[in-house]
Design a protein around this motif. Structure first.
Motif, short mmCIF file in Angstrom:
data_model
loop_
_atom_site.label_atom_id
_atom_site.label_comp_id
_atom_site.label_asym_id
_atom_site.label_seq_id
_atom_site.Cartn_x
_atom_site.Cartn_y
_atom_site.Cartn_z
N GLY A 225 111.71 106.60 -25.25
CA GLY A 225 110.79 106.24 -26.30
C GLY A 225 109.52 105.93 -25.53
O GLY A 225 108.49 105.31 -26.38
N TYR A 226 109.16 106.14 -24.30
CA TYR A 226 107.91 105.88 -23.55
C TYR A 226 106.89 106.50 -23.87
O TYR A 226 106.99 107.98 -23.82
N GLN A 227 105.60 106.38 -24.32
CA GLN A 227 104.54 107.30 -24.60
C GLN A 227 103.22 107.33 -23.69
O GLN A 227 102.69 108.24 -23.52
N ASN A 228 103.28 106.21 -22.93
CA ASN A 228 101.95 105.96 -21.84
C ASN A 228 102.70 105.94 -20.41
O ASN A 228 102.79 104.94 -19.87
N ILE A 229 103.14 107.36 -20.12
CA ILE A 229 103.79 107.25 -18.86
C ILE A 229 102.86 107.63 -17.66
O ILE A 229 102.31 108.67 -17.77
N ALA A 230 102.79 106.90 -16.60
CA ALA A 230 101.71 107.02 -15.58
C ALA A 230 102.57 107.71 -14.36
O ALA A 230 103.81 107.62 -14.26
N LEU A 231 101.82 108.24 -13.46
CA LEU A 231 102.20 108.72 -12.32
C LEU A 231 101.40 107.96 -11.11
O LEU A 231 100.19 108.06 -11.10
N VAL A 232 102.19 107.81 -10.12
CA VAL A 232 101.53 107.19 -8.79
C VAL A 232 101.95 108.14 -7.59
O VAL A 232 103.11 108.22 -7.23
N ASN A 233 101.11 108.91 -7.20
CA ASN A 233 101.10 109.81 -6.19
C ASN A 233 100.46 109.24 -4.77
O ASN A 233 99.57 108.52 -4.94
N ASN A 234 100.64 109.99 -3.68
CA ASN A 234 99.70 110.18 -2.44
C ASN A 234 98.75 110.95 -2.54
O ASN A 234 98.91 111.83 -3.07
N SER A 235 97.80 111.04 -1.65
CA SER A 235 96.82 111.97 -1.39
C SER A 235 97.27 113.02 -0.28
O SER A 235 96.10 113.90 0.12
N ASN B 242 94.49 100.09 -16.96
CA ASN B 242 95.23 100.83 -17.90
C ASN B 242 96.45 99.95 -18.71
O ASN B 242 97.56 100.28 -18.34
N PRO B 243 96.29 99.05 -19.50
CA PRO B 243 97.14 98.22 -19.94
C PRO B 243 98.01 98.57 -20.98
O PRO B 243 99.34 98.20 -21.17
N LYS B 244 97.70 100.01 -21.30
CA LYS B 244 98.70 100.64 -22.41
C LYS B 244 99.81 101.19 -21.58
O LYS B 244 100.76 101.66 -22.37
N ILE B 245 99.86 101.32 -20.41
CA ILE B 245 101.04 102.18 -19.66
C ILE B 245 102.20 101.24 -19.89
O ILE B 245 102.28 100.07 -19.63
#
Length: 336
Positions: A180-190, A241-244
């Motif tokens: 049910g999640y719609q605003n899915i963030a990704l945290v990656n390294n460089s 990005n508070p909607k995440i």
């Protein structure tokens, strides 16, 4: 306690020193020594707890029965567990493992490789960092047995055993969408390493397929970076990005930094923010709530890497290149 030598074995067995030497070096039958004498010598050697000299054996055979293991960071739970399994598997076959950890100094990799070459290790198992491609090329030119684990270089024809990172990230992201999640963030390294690229692509493809893509939901954190900086970057990102409503962390150290941020910001998991992280960690199992993870088949990877390396270290399989991909496992816990 006196060190037992082949002379001691010869005296007790009533045979010559050369006979003992042939038996100890598995040349008894070839030299025409009877089965009874071979058994007698071996039984006495075992009774006296004889241990052959590694230096003498190395000088005679050119082999040290040792493996060089280079990992990114031995303090990381994932790499320490991987090293433990490799050491156990190699030990079963009578091989020692020399550990090297690059840590946060990518430029140290070539020096570590040279040190292991000077120690005359018989083969290498490596989790390569970004600047190691040339060092691995040099090992291949020297005809040194090499197996890469966890990641590899796309243009390099070298044996490797890795997880299917694309499929793992795709499945984890799809699970979040199905939940049910719609605003899915990704945290990656460089770092730009292949495993990180594939994880990001798995996430991006399924997000776009479900018309949920938002470029601002992706955060890249400099690599290498200290924990304090990672926490700071993730904090700024979530505040901006508070909607995440969910985050997929592509390494366990990024996931751990994320948990610090959740605590500092007073967020509730999974009510305010769902979390999934790559690579399990004991902290994820102890956290309240427990954290859902993408678990690598660590033991399978380590065991097969040793198996492939051993095949390379016996001449008949030296030229074979094995590219093995293992399926990861989504371990569902309470954070989603």
């Amino acid at each position: 306690m006196k060190k037992i030598t082949i002379k001691d074995i010869a005296n007790e067995a009533g045979v010559s020193i050369s006979t003992v030497s042939f038996v100890i070096n598995d040349k008894g039958e070839k030299m025409g020594i009877s089965a009874a004498v071979i058994k007698k010598v071996k039984d006495i050697a075992e009774k006296l707890y004889y241990r052959p000299s590694m230096i003498a054996s190395s000088l005679r055979t050119g082999k040290t029965r040792s493996i060089g293991l280079i990992v990114e960071d031995i303090s990381n739970h994932f790499f320490s567990q991987l090293a433990r399994v490799i050491e156990n598997e190699a030990g079963k076959l009578g091989y020692r493992v020399f550990y090297c950890s690059i840590g946060n100094d990518d430029n140290e990799s070539d020096e570590l490789v040279q040190s292991l070459l000077q120690a005359n290790v018989d083969g290498f198992i490596i989790t390569p960092t970004k600047l190691m491609e040339q060092s691995i090329d040099n090992l291949l030119k020297l005809n040194k047995p090499v197996v890469l684990i966890d990641r590899y270089f796309a243009n390099q024809n070298v044996s490797h055993v890795v997880m299917d990172n694309y499929e793992a990230a795709y499945s984890a992201t799809q699970y979040l969408i199905n939940s049910g999640y719609q605003n899915i963030a990704l945290v990656n390294n460089s770092s730009g390493m292949i495993q990180m690229q594939l994880r990001e692509k798995g996430y991006t493809d399924v997000i776009k397929k479900n018309n949920l893509f938002n470029e601002s939901n992706i955060l890249y954190i400099d690599y290498p970076n200290e924990e304090e900086n990672r926490v700071s970057e993730i904090t700024k990102f979530l505040k901006k990005n508070p909607k995440i409503d969910a985050v997929l962390f592509l390494t366990n150290y990024l996931g751990l930094a994320g948990l610090h941020v959740v605590k500092n910001m007073g967020l509730q998991v999974p009510k305010d923010l769902a979390i999934v992280s790559f690579d399990d960690h004991y902290s994820f199992r102890l956290n309240t709530p427990t954290i859902t993870v993408v678990e690598q088949p660590l033991e399978e990877i380590a065991v097969q890497a040793v198996e492939i390396l051993m095949g390379q270290m016996v001449d008949e399989k030296k030229g074979e290149v094995h590219k093995v991909m293992k399926k990861g496992k989504l371990v569902i816990r309470e954070s989603v």
